[in-house]
Write a protein that holds these residues in place. Structure first.
Motif, PDB file in Angstrom:
ATOM      1  N   ARG A 207      -6.378   5.882  -2.759  1.00 35.67           N
ATOM      2  CA  ARG A 207      -6.261   4.659  -3.553  1.00 35.67           C
ATOM      3  C   ARG A 207      -6.151   3.424  -2.660  1.00 35.67           C
ATOM      4  O   ARG A 207      -6.821   2.408  -2.902  1.00 35.67           O
ATOM      5  N   ALA A 208      -5.324   3.502  -1.621  1.00 25.41           N
ATOM      6  CA  ALA A 208      -5.152   2.363  -0.724  1.00 25.41           C
ATOM      7  C   ALA A 208      -6.436   2.047   0.038  1.00 25.41           C
ATOM      8  O   ALA A 208      -6.712   0.878   0.338  1.00 25.41           O
ATOM      9  N   SER A 209      -7.216   3.078   0.343  1.00 29.22           N
ATOM     10  CA  SER A 209      -8.442   2.897   1.124  1.00 29.22           C
ATOM     11  C   SER A 209      -9.664   2.602   0.259  1.00 29.22           C
ATOM     12  O   SER A 209     -10.747   2.321   0.799  1.00 29.22           O
ATOM     13  N   GLY A 210      -9.535   2.705  -1.059  1.00 30.65           N
ATOM     14  CA  GLY A 210     -10.670   2.448  -1.931  1.00 30.65           C
ATOM     15  C   GLY A 210     -11.722   3.531  -1.872  1.00 30.65           C
ATOM     16  O   GLY A 210     -12.921   3.250  -2.006  1.00 30.65           O
ATOM     17  N   VAL A 211     -11.283   4.795  -1.666  1.00 32.59           N
ATOM     18  CA  VAL A 211     -12.209   5.918  -1.577  1.00 32.59           C
ATOM     19  C   VAL A 211     -11.705   7.040  -2.474  1.00 32.59           C
ATOM     20  O   VAL A 211     -10.653   6.946  -3.103  1.00 32.59           O
ATOM     21  N   SER A 212     -12.463   8.132  -2.516  1.00 32.03           N
ATOM     22  CA  SER A 212     -12.017   9.380  -3.118  1.00 32.03           C
ATOM     23  C   SER A 212     -12.006  10.448  -2.032  1.00 32.03           C
ATOM     24  O   SER A 212     -12.419  10.201  -0.889  1.00 32.03           O
TER      25      SER A 212
ATOM     26  N   THR B  96       0.808  -1.219   0.000  1.00 32.23           N
ATOM     27  CA  THR B  96       0.000   0.000   0.000  1.00 32.23           C
ATOM     28  C   THR B  96       0.841   1.269   0.000  1.00 32.23           C
ATOM     29  O   THR B  96       0.292   2.368   0.033  1.00 32.23           O
ATOM     30  N   GLY B  97       2.167   1.140  -0.035  1.00 35.49           N
ATOM     31  CA  GLY B  97       3.016   2.332  -0.040  1.00 35.49           C
ATOM     32  C   GLY B  97       2.879   3.150   1.217  1.00 35.49           C
ATOM     33  O   GLY B  97       2.908   4.385   1.171  1.00 35.49           O
TER      34      GLY B  97
ATOM     35  N   ALA C 226      -3.954   7.550   8.535  1.00 33.60           N
ATOM     36  CA  ALA C 226      -3.135   8.758   8.452  1.00 33.60           C
ATOM     37  C   ALA C 226      -1.932   8.485   7.565  1.00 33.60           C
ATOM     38  O   ALA C 226      -1.595   7.329   7.269  1.00 33.60           O
ATOM     39  N   THR C 227      -1.283   9.537   7.152  1.00 36.22           N
ATOM     40  CA  THR C 227      -0.009   9.466   6.457  1.00 36.22           C
ATOM     41  C   THR C 227       0.696  10.789   6.699  1.00 36.22           C
ATOM     42  O   THR C 227       0.062  11.766   7.110  1.00 36.22           O
ATOM     43  N   ASP C 228       2.022  10.843   6.486  1.00 35.88           N
ATOM     44  CA  ASP C 228       2.662  12.149   6.581  1.00 35.88           C
ATOM     45  C   ASP C 228       2.849  12.718   5.189  1.00 35.88           C
ATOM     46  O   ASP C 228       2.885  12.006   4.190  1.00 35.88           O
TER      47      ASP C 228
ATOM     48  N   ASP D 225      -4.469   2.757   4.465  1.00 36.81           N
ATOM     49  CA  ASP D 225      -5.527   2.007   3.783  1.00 36.81           C
ATOM     50  C   ASP D 225      -6.773   1.839   4.645  1.00 36.81           C
ATOM     51  O   ASP D 225      -7.632   1.011   4.350  1.00 36.81           O
ATOM     52  N   ALA D 226      -6.871   2.629   5.715  1.00 42.08           N
ATOM     53  CA  ALA D 226      -7.986   2.465   6.655  1.00 42.08           C
ATOM     54  C   ALA D 226      -8.985   3.616   6.598  1.00 42.08           C
ATOM     55  O   ALA D 226      -9.822   3.766   7.485  1.00 42.08           O
ATOM     56  N   GLY D 227      -8.936   4.430   5.535  1.00 43.80           N
ATOM     57  CA  GLY D 227      -9.884   5.531   5.400  1.00 43.80           C
ATOM     58  C   GLY D 227     -11.254   5.052   4.975  1.00 43.80           C
ATOM     59  O   GLY D 227     -11.376   4.071   4.224  1.00 43.80           O
ATOM     60  N   ARG D 228     -12.293   5.737   5.435  1.00 40.99           N
ATOM     61  CA  ARG D 228     -13.664   5.370   5.109  1.00 40.99           C
ATOM     62  C   ARG D 228     -14.455   6.607   4.691  1.00 40.99           C
ATOM     63  O   ARG D 228     -14.196   7.710   5.186  1.00 40.99           O
TER      64      ARG D 228
END
Length: 339
Positions: free
Chosen positions: A248-253, A52-53, A231-233, A175-178
């Motif tokens: 992209r990793a979370s499958g959302v926009s 997932t980078g 989260a990410t930095d 990858d945990a965004g909703r």
């Protein structure tokens, strides 16, 4: 606010790029790494790998005797001089490397130095100042420094490999965004263009140095306290690049409110005057196919793609003191929509 300070040696003049702007461009990096990562098998202790980078790797540690579960967070980050002052460069590089652990919800516990130095061109007492800056920033983070590795190199580079600990049930992952979650940003943008102006003119931007040397520890703790899981930095790929990777990793926009994004004093002027790195322009080219820019002006697009060094956390959630700059939405035709 800017000041000019006399410096015997301008470290930025010994580097082809500066800070995280010298990263391999994201599109080229993904092409190079294509096929090298494999899906994690069920039951593997590697909780976060390369797929997932994300900001760091995470592995579940054994718990002999049934103790509380712990995860180890591992990362490395180094780059060419982003400022001329060697002590400040060491502080910035250390804060940037430590940030990857904070971005995963971890606590850094051990670091080792990574130093490349042109010993025939630059005095070793400057390298000592770089290491002193890194050591003091690690001490501020409560992180031990246990040596490191150095090489003779035509171009100076410095950073750290950092190991941290985290609760595996409370990781911050990209990858945990909703859908429906707000997006908060904990540091203002504009570090890249101000650093590029510093490299070109020698002007010193105290506001940029203060921002880059500030640890993301409190932001990470606040995100965990608020129950955030994503989260990410924001570093070398710019806000748009890192937001695209998260979506992209979370499958959302994501919808980004450009008027809510904070900027450092002098950042817009630096863009207007042309102090935009090649890395920032490559970031913008990379995200363009995935972004609906709407009526956003050209300077704002560049700032949103500005290659940051030791930037803040982008958190899916609200945390105290950080502006909400957008929201995650169900996946659409674009990763990012600007309004």
């Amino acid at each position: 606010m800017t000041t000019t300070r006399e410096t015997p040696v301008r470290l930025t003049q010994f580097a082809h790029g500066g800070g995280c702007a010298c990263k391999i461009p994201p599109g080229e990096l993904e092409d190079m790494l294509g096929g090298l990562s494999v899906p994690l098998p069920a039951g593997t202790p590697l909780l976060v790998g390369a797929a997932t980078g994300d900001d760091a790797a995470v592995v579940l540690l054994p718990t002999p005797g049934g103790g509380p579960a712990q995860a180890m967070v591992s990362t490395a980050d180094f780059f060419t001089p982003v400022v001329d002052d060697p002590y400040d460069w060491g502080r910035v590089a250390a804060a940037n490397a430590l940030s990857d652990v904070y971005a995963m919800g971890g606590r850094p516990v051990l670091a080792v130095n990574l130093l490349a130095w042109p010993r025939d061109l630059l005095p070793l007492d400057l390298a000592r100042e770089v290491l002193r800056g890194g050591l003091e920033t690690a001490a501020e983070a409560g992180c031990h420094v246990g040596g490191g590795h150095s090489v003779d190199d035509p171009e100076p580079k410095y950073g750290m490999a950092v190991t941290g600990l985290a609760d595996p049930a409370r990781l911050l992952r990209n990858d945990a965004g909703r859908p429906g979650q707000p997006l908060s940003l904990t540091k203002p943008l504009g570090l890249g263009v101000l650093n590029n102006r510093h490299k070109a003119t020698g002007e010193r931007f105290a506001q940029a140095v203060a921002t880059m040397t500030a640890l993301n520890r409190e932001a990470s703790e606040a995100a965990l306290a608020a129950g955030a899981a994503c989260a990410t930095d924001v570093t070398g790929f710019g806000l748009l690049g890192h937001l695209h990777k998260l979506a992209r990793a979370s499958g959302v926009s994501a919808v980004l409110d450009t008027a809510a994004v904070p900027y450092l004093d002098g950042a817009r002027e630096a863009v207007r005057d042309g102090y935009v790195s090649g890395g920032t322009r490559r970031n913008l080219d990379w995200v363009a196919p995935f972004t609906d820019f709407g009526g956003t002006d050209a300077d704002t697009r560049l700032l949103l793609a500005d290659a940051q060094t030791s930037g803040g956390l982008l958190v899916a959630g609200e945390i105290p003191g950080a502006p909400v700059i957008g929201e995650l939405i169900p996946r659409g035709p674009h990763s990012i929509v600007l309004k």
